[in-house]
Design a protein around this motif. Sequence first.
Motif, PDB file in Angstrom:
ATOM      1  N   GLN A 166      -2.459  16.488 -20.609  1.00  0.00           N
ATOM      2  CA  GLN A 166      -2.540  17.352 -19.642  1.00  0.00           C
ATOM      3  C   GLN A 166      -3.832  16.361 -18.845  1.00  0.00           C
ATOM      4  N   THR A 167      -3.569  16.507 -17.401  1.00  0.00           N
ATOM      5  CA  THR A 167      -4.368  15.696 -16.649  1.00  0.00           C
ATOM      6  C   THR A 167      -4.961  16.647 -15.664  1.00  0.00           C
ATOM      7  N   ARG A 168      -4.988  17.913 -15.527  1.00  0.00           N
ATOM      8  CA  ARG A 168      -5.703  18.880 -14.729  1.00  0.00           C
ATOM      9  C   ARG A 168      -5.653  20.226 -15.164  1.00  0.00           C
ATOM     10  N   TYR A 169      -6.675  20.986 -14.870  1.00  0.00           N
ATOM     11  CA  TYR A 169      -7.100  22.438 -15.249  1.00  0.00           C
ATOM     12  C   TYR A 169      -7.021  23.375 -13.745  1.00  0.00           C
ATOM     13  N   PRO A 170      -6.326  24.648 -14.304  1.00  0.00           N
ATOM     14  CA  PRO A 170      -6.426  25.497 -12.847  1.00  0.00           C
ATOM     15  C   PRO A 170      -7.805  26.023 -12.713  1.00  0.00           C
ATOM     16  N   ALA A 171      -8.206  26.040 -11.385  1.00  0.00           N
ATOM     17  CA  ALA A 171      -9.473  26.197 -10.805  1.00  0.00           C
ATOM     18  C   ALA A 171     -10.006  27.500 -11.345  1.00  0.00           C
ATOM     19  N   TRP A 231       0.862  -1.137  -0.028  1.00  0.00           N
ATOM     20  CA  TRP A 231      -0.132  -0.033  -0.043  1.00  0.00           C
ATOM     21  C   TRP A 231       0.925   1.263  -0.065  1.00  0.00           C
ATOM     22  N   ALA A 232       0.502   2.168  -0.646  1.00  0.00           N
ATOM     23  CA  ALA A 232       1.463   3.574  -0.786  1.00  0.00           C
ATOM     24  C   ALA A 232       1.004   4.147   0.607  1.00  0.00           C
ATOM     25  N   THR A 250       0.237  15.289  -2.093  1.00  0.00           N
ATOM     26  CA  THR A 250      -0.206  16.654  -2.735  1.00  0.00           C
ATOM     27  C   THR A 250      -0.564  16.478  -4.227  1.00  0.00           C
ATOM     28  N   ALA A 251      -1.078  17.477  -4.790  1.00  0.00           N
ATOM     29  CA  ALA A 251      -1.515  17.426  -6.047  1.00  0.00           C
ATOM     30  C   ALA A 251      -0.494  17.120  -6.967  1.00  0.00           C
ATOM     31  N   ASP A 252       0.572  17.166  -6.972  1.00  0.00           N
ATOM     32  CA  ASP A 252       1.791  16.631  -8.016  1.00  0.00           C
ATOM     33  C   ASP A 252       1.950  15.373  -8.009  1.00  0.00           C
ATOM     34  N   HIS A 253       1.673  14.816  -6.664  1.00  0.00           N
ATOM     35  CA  HIS A 253       1.849  13.117  -6.412  1.00  0.00           C
ATOM     36  C   HIS A 253       0.819  12.555  -7.303  1.00  0.00           C
ATOM     37  N   LEU A 254      -0.391  12.869  -7.567  1.00  0.00           N
ATOM     38  CA  LEU A 254      -1.442  12.301  -8.440  1.00  0.00           C
ATOM     39  C   LEU A 254      -1.109  11.978  -9.504  1.00  0.00           C
ATOM     40  N   ASP A 255       0.088  12.541 -10.352  1.00  0.00           N
ATOM     41  CA  ASP A 255       0.597  12.319 -11.655  1.00  0.00           C
ATOM     42  C   ASP A 255       1.781  11.359 -11.579  1.00  0.00           C
ATOM     43  N   THR A 256       2.303  11.141 -10.407  1.00  0.00           N
ATOM     44  CA  THR A 256       3.407  10.240 -10.366  1.00  0.00           C
ATOM     45  C   THR A 256       3.248   8.957  -9.590  1.00  0.00           C
ATOM     46  N   LEU A 257       2.087   8.856  -8.725  1.00  0.00           N
ATOM     47  CA  LEU A 257       1.951   7.390  -7.922  1.00  0.00           C
ATOM     48  C   LEU A 257       1.777   6.300  -9.017  1.00  0.00           C
ATOM     49  N   PRO A 258       2.525   5.251  -8.769  1.00  0.00           N
ATOM     50  CA  PRO A 258       2.367   4.127  -9.783  1.00  0.00           C
ATOM     51  C   PRO A 258       0.916   3.430  -9.439  1.00  0.00           C
ATOM     52  N   ASN A 259       0.340   2.946 -10.440  1.00  0.00           N
ATOM     53  CA  ASN A 259      -0.846   1.811 -10.309  1.00  0.00           C
ATOM     54  C   ASN A 259      -1.997   2.678  -9.611  1.00  0.00           C
ATOM     55  N   LEU A 260      -2.252   3.880  -9.889  1.00  0.00           N
ATOM     56  CA  LEU A 260      -3.361   4.291  -9.090  1.00  0.00           C
ATOM     57  C   LEU A 260      -4.522   3.787  -9.927  1.00  0.00           C
TER      58      LEU A 260
END
Length: 203
Positions: free
Chosen positions: A104-109, A12-13, A21-31
């Motif tokens: 791109q995986t996200r947009y600015p609010a 488990w991660a 953090t928000a940046d982790h969402l793009d780098t964590l494997p196997n989500l």
Amino acid sequence: MSIEPEASEPRWAVPPEGGWTADHLDTLPNLPPHTELIDGSLIFVSPQSFFHSWAVDFLTWHLRSLAPPELQVVRECTIDIDRYNRPEPDVAVFDSLVAPKPGQTRYPAGSVRLAIEVISPESRSRDRETKPVKYARVKIPHYWRVENHDGRAVVYVFELEPATGTYTSTGIFHDRMKVTVPFPMDLDLTAINPTTPQAADPQ
């Protein structure tokens, strides 16, 4: 004599101190697909119902067909709220000036004009309470909540009240939804029905 392999334990991660953090969402494997970040915690999406799928398809198609050129409609793309929050509305309307890139995986609010959440049993409290507060905090002008009432779609429409910085209800729509903001729309909500798939995409 053969030796039985040791059973592997699930890995488990483990969140870092202070949370993800928000940046982790793009780098964590196997989500799993459509993982969200809420208050530094990873939120996994459960399997979606037919109603949820048809509602998202219906709204995405019709909003895209009606949106003016200065706005674009996307489904299931995360929004950068802050360092510890990247929620993923089911459908969102963005400024076209924010040109998306293929990866791109996200947009600015600040570019979001409308966030729409289609309620699932496991997301009810997040979509009714947690997410609207976060959307209002970054001044997303419009928020819709779509619910399944005995197989029929009901849309709750909210608009940001500038003086208080919170959402105020501007309508509850059952069979027909007619609004003028963020752009004019006249939608037949009875078409959101899993038994009539052609209603989601009239092409």
